[in-house]
Write an enzyme that holds these catalytic residues in place. Structure first.
Site, PDB file in Angstrom:
ATOM      1  N   TYR A   1       0.836  -1.224   0.000  1.00 13.11           N
ATOM      2  CA  TYR A   1       0.000   0.000   0.000  1.00 13.11           C
ATOM      3  C   TYR A   1       0.852   1.248   0.000  1.00 13.11           C
ATOM      4  O   TYR A   1       2.063   1.189   0.214  1.00 13.11           O
ATOM      5  CB  TYR A   1      -0.950   0.004   1.204  1.00 13.11           C
ATOM      6  CG  TYR A   1      -0.323   0.445   2.514  1.00 13.11           C
ATOM      7  CD1 TYR A   1       0.489  -0.429   3.235  1.00 13.11           C
ATOM      8  CD2 TYR A   1      -0.537   1.723   3.034  1.00 13.11           C
ATOM      9  CE1 TYR A   1       1.069  -0.034   4.432  1.00 13.11           C
ATOM     10  CE2 TYR A   1       0.034   2.120   4.228  1.00 13.11           C
ATOM     11  CZ  TYR A   1       0.836   1.236   4.929  1.00 13.11           C
ATOM     12  OH  TYR A   1       1.415   1.627   6.124  1.00 13.11           O
TER      13      TYR A   1
ATOM     14  N   ARG B   1       7.696   3.416  -5.134  1.00 12.31           N
ATOM     15  CA  ARG B   1       7.849   2.550  -3.963  1.00 12.31           C
ATOM     16  C   ARG B   1       6.790   1.442  -3.955  1.00 12.31           C
ATOM     17  O   ARG B   1       7.066   0.310  -3.550  1.00 12.31           O
ATOM     18  CB  ARG B   1       7.790   3.361  -2.665  1.00 12.31           C
ATOM     19  CG  ARG B   1       8.091   2.519  -1.433  1.00 12.31           C
ATOM     20  CD  ARG B   1       8.205   3.351  -0.179  1.00 12.31           C
ATOM     21  NE  ARG B   1       6.947   4.051   0.138  1.00 12.31           N
ATOM     22  CZ  ARG B   1       6.830   4.916   1.149  1.00 12.31           C
ATOM     23  NH1 ARG B   1       7.887   5.191   1.915  1.00 12.31           N
ATOM     24  NH2 ARG B   1       5.675   5.508   1.399  1.00 12.31           N
TER      25      ARG B   1
ATOM     26  N   ARG C   1      -8.240 -20.380  -0.035  1.00 12.28           N
ATOM     27  CA  ARG C   1      -7.247 -20.089   1.007  1.00 12.28           C
ATOM     28  C   ARG C   1      -6.141 -21.128   1.060  1.00 12.28           C
ATOM     29  O   ARG C   1      -6.370 -22.317   1.214  1.00 12.28           O
ATOM     30  CB  ARG C   1      -7.930 -20.024   2.379  1.00 12.28           C
ATOM     31  CG  ARG C   1      -6.992 -19.533   3.479  1.00 12.28           C
ATOM     32  CD  ARG C   1      -7.651 -19.492   4.840  1.00 12.28           C
ATOM     33  NE  ARG C   1      -6.722 -18.914   5.821  1.00 12.28           N
ATOM     34  CZ  ARG C   1      -5.682 -19.575   6.341  1.00 12.28           C
ATOM     35  NH1 ARG C   1      -5.440 -20.840   5.959  1.00 12.28           N
ATOM     36  NH2 ARG C   1      -4.880 -18.985   7.209  1.00 12.28           N
TER      37      ARG C   1
ATOM     38  N   HIS D   1      -1.576 -20.985   2.022  1.00  7.01           N
ATOM     39  CA  HIS D   1      -0.405 -20.120   2.246  1.00  7.01           C
ATOM     40  C   HIS D   1       0.431 -19.987   0.974  1.00  7.01           C
ATOM     41  O   HIS D   1       1.099 -18.978   0.771  1.00  7.01           O
ATOM     42  CB  HIS D   1       0.476 -20.695   3.360  1.00  7.01           C
ATOM     43  CG  HIS D   1      -0.074 -20.457   4.735  1.00  7.01           C
ATOM     44  ND1 HIS D   1      -1.209 -21.088   5.203  1.00  7.01           N
ATOM     45  CD2 HIS D   1       0.348 -19.628   5.727  1.00  7.01           C
ATOM     46  CE1 HIS D   1      -1.460 -20.660   6.439  1.00  7.01           C
ATOM     47  NE2 HIS D   1      -0.541 -19.789   6.789  1.00  7.01           N
TER      48      HIS D   1
ATOM     49  N   LYS E   1       6.403  -1.838   2.149  1.00  6.08           N
ATOM     50  CA  LYS E   1       5.209  -1.183   2.683  1.00  6.08           C
ATOM     51  C   LYS E   1       4.027  -2.141   2.506  1.00  6.08           C
ATOM     52  O   LYS E   1       3.234  -2.051   1.580  1.00  6.08           O
ATOM     53  CB  LYS E   1       4.965   0.152   2.006  1.00  6.08           C
ATOM     54  CG  LYS E   1       4.083   1.068   2.868  1.00  6.08           C
ATOM     55  CD  LYS E   1       4.144   2.519   2.414  1.00  6.08           C
ATOM     56  CE  LYS E   1       3.198   3.387   3.208  1.00  6.08           C
ATOM     57  NZ  LYS E   1       3.502   3.447   4.654  1.00  6.08           N
TER      58      LYS E   1
ATOM     59  N   LEU F   1      11.010   1.444   7.205  1.00  5.46           N
ATOM     60  CA  LEU F   1      10.467   1.836   5.903  1.00  5.46           C
ATOM     61  C   LEU F   1      11.232   3.090   5.462  1.00  5.46           C
ATOM     62  O   LEU F   1      11.416   4.017   6.262  1.00  5.46           O
ATOM     63  CB  LEU F   1       8.976   2.174   6.007  1.00  5.46           C
ATOM     64  CG  LEU F   1       8.372   2.608   4.661  1.00  5.46           C
ATOM     65  CD1 LEU F   1       8.164   1.395   3.759  1.00  5.46           C
ATOM     66  CD2 LEU F   1       7.069   3.354   4.860  1.00  5.46           C
TER      67      LEU F   1
HETATM   68  C1  LIG Z   1       6.465   2.031   9.476  1.00  5.27           C
HETATM   69  C2  LIG Z   1       6.505   3.371   8.792  1.00  5.27           C
HETATM   70  N1  LIG Z   1       7.658   4.074   8.799  1.00  5.27           N
HETATM   71  C3  LIG Z   1       7.750   5.285   8.189  1.00  5.27           C
HETATM   72  C4  LIG Z   1       6.664   5.844   7.554  1.00  5.27           C
HETATM   73  C5  LIG Z   1       6.816   7.215   6.878  1.00  5.27           C
HETATM   74  O1  LIG Z   1       6.875   7.013   5.492  1.00  5.27           O
HETATM   75  P1  LIG Z   1       6.390   8.133   4.489  1.00  5.27           P
HETATM   76  O2  LIG Z   1       7.229   9.370   4.782  1.00  5.27           O
HETATM   77  O3  LIG Z   1       6.639   7.568   3.132  1.00  5.27           O
HETATM   78  O4  LIG Z   1       4.933   8.367   4.769  1.00  5.27           O
HETATM   79  C6  LIG Z   1       5.441   5.135   7.495  1.00  5.27           C
HETATM   80  C7  LIG Z   1       4.286   5.762   6.745  1.00  5.27           C
HETATM   81  N2  LIG Z   1       3.018   5.303   7.134  1.00  5.27           N
HETATM   82  C8  LIG Z   1       1.929   5.747   6.334  1.00  5.27           C
HETATM   83  C9  LIG Z   1       1.829   7.253   6.252  1.00  5.27           C
HETATM   84  O5  LIG Z   1       0.635   7.572   6.984  1.00  5.27           O
HETATM   85  N3  LIG Z   1      -0.015   6.439   7.330  1.00  5.27           N
HETATM   86  C10 LIG Z   1       0.662   5.328   6.961  1.00  5.27           C
HETATM   87  O6  LIG Z   1       0.355   4.165   7.141  1.00  5.27           O
HETATM   88  C11 LIG Z   1       5.355   3.873   8.126  1.00  5.27           C
HETATM   89  O7  LIG Z   1       4.197   3.169   8.104  1.00  5.27           O
END
Ligand SMILES: Cc1ncc(COP(=O)(O)O)c(CN[C@@H]2CONC2=O)c1O
Length: 281
Positions: free
Chosen positions: A31, A50, A98, A100, A144, A200
């Site tokens: 996502y 990304r 379903r 895995h 992500k 991330l």
């Molecule tokens: C675990 C994690 N780390 C860092 C970030 C920051 O990354 P970005 O700068 O690319 O947003 C996110 C963003 N999480 C998204 C941003 O807002 N809600 C979410 O789930 C995240 O889920």
């Protein structure tokens, strides 16, 4: 309202998810959350790049081109007459009985829709509080993924303590927040965890780094300890939905003098100029 559903813009109530969609049963999908300012997406290319990188890491072929996804997003923003909000975009592996085992052939499910989200201006000014907790997530944090239970349980530590974010550490080394990246300022120099499988690589993090480079501000992408964080001059978090938020208290103890620091505020100003440049009126 309208949403993106499998390559089309449809009425929200027509976007139905099958009970055997692997996104629903296994969290098998990826996502992005993309910021929309004045009806224009911010850092859209970076987010779409990304998304494809995450899909590749889970061996999932996205059956749309980057241009098709871009066009769907622009089309949705126009149809919804968007101003400032957040776009949630998700691709799950699709519907199969379903099991895995990742199926040879399956058609992924694409969804995208607008979520309300104004800029957190008050929080940017006052700063927020955080707690520190052990990073118990897996080692694919660079993907992500919608398998977010690790992040959800970490975030619970923060909300149970009346805080904005849970700052995570792995064996005493700060990695990131449950849904944000974390930065420390010490003697005018900035520090943040290197982009590897333990965090991330946030788009906002990358934008801050480009601002630091352009403005020749000193920084280092390196792990720092819980103790170093507690003794920082300044702390802030970055994320698409939050931009740059100072952290003024951790586990009930003030950071610095307990108010947003000069370096953090300078970065907020520089970041705001980026938004104006890319999404201004
Ligand atoms: C675990 C994690 N780390 C860092 C970030 C920051 O990354 P970005 O700068 O690319 O947003 C996110 C963003 N999480 C998204 C941003 O807002 N809600 C979410 O789930 C995240 O889920």
């Amino acid at each position: 309202g309208k949403v993106i559903f499998n390559g089309h813009i449809v009425d929200r109530e027509k976007a139905i998810i099958h009970i055997e969609d692997r996104g629903f049963q296994f969290g098998d999908g990826v996502y992005e959350v993309i910021r929309i300012y004045n009806g224009k997406p911010f850092t859209l290319k970076e987010h779409i790049d990304r998304l494809y990188a995450s899909a590749q890491k889970i061996y999932m072929e996205i059956p749309y081109s980057k241009q098709e996804i871009t066009d769907l997003i622009i089309n949705l923003l126009e149809q919804e007459n968007a101003s400032t909000c957040n776009l949630y975009l998700q691709i799950s592996r699709g519907v199969v009985p379903r099991n895995h085992v990742i199926p040879e052939t399956v058609s992924p499910t694409l969804i995208g829709y607008l979520m309300p989200g104004t800029r957190p201006v008050d929080l940017m000014k006052t700063g927020g509080k955080a707690v520190i907790t052990e990073d118990l997530r897996w080692h694919y944090c660079d993907i992500k993924s919608i398998s977010l239970l690790g992040a959800v349980l970490a975030k619970k530590k923060a909300t149970d303590a009346g805080c904005l974010e849970a700052i995570l550490h792995r064996d005493g080394i700060i990695t990131e927040g449950s849904s944000t990246n974390i930065w420390m300022v010490q003697n005018g120099k900035l520090f943040t965890h290197p982009a590897n499988q333990f965090i991330l690589n946030g788009i906002t993090r990358q934008k801050v780094i480009s601002l630091l480079d352009f403005n020749q501000l000193p920084y280092e992408e390196t792990g720092f300890t819980v103790e170093q964080l507690q003794n920082a001059d300044e702390l802030f978090l970055t994320s698409t939905t939050m931009e740059i938020i100072p952290i003024v208290e951790v586990d009930g103890v003030k950071i610095g003098n307990g108010t947003p620091g000069d370096v953090t505020r300078k970065l907020q100003t520089l970041f705001e100029q980026e938004i104006e440049h890319e999404c201004g009126h």
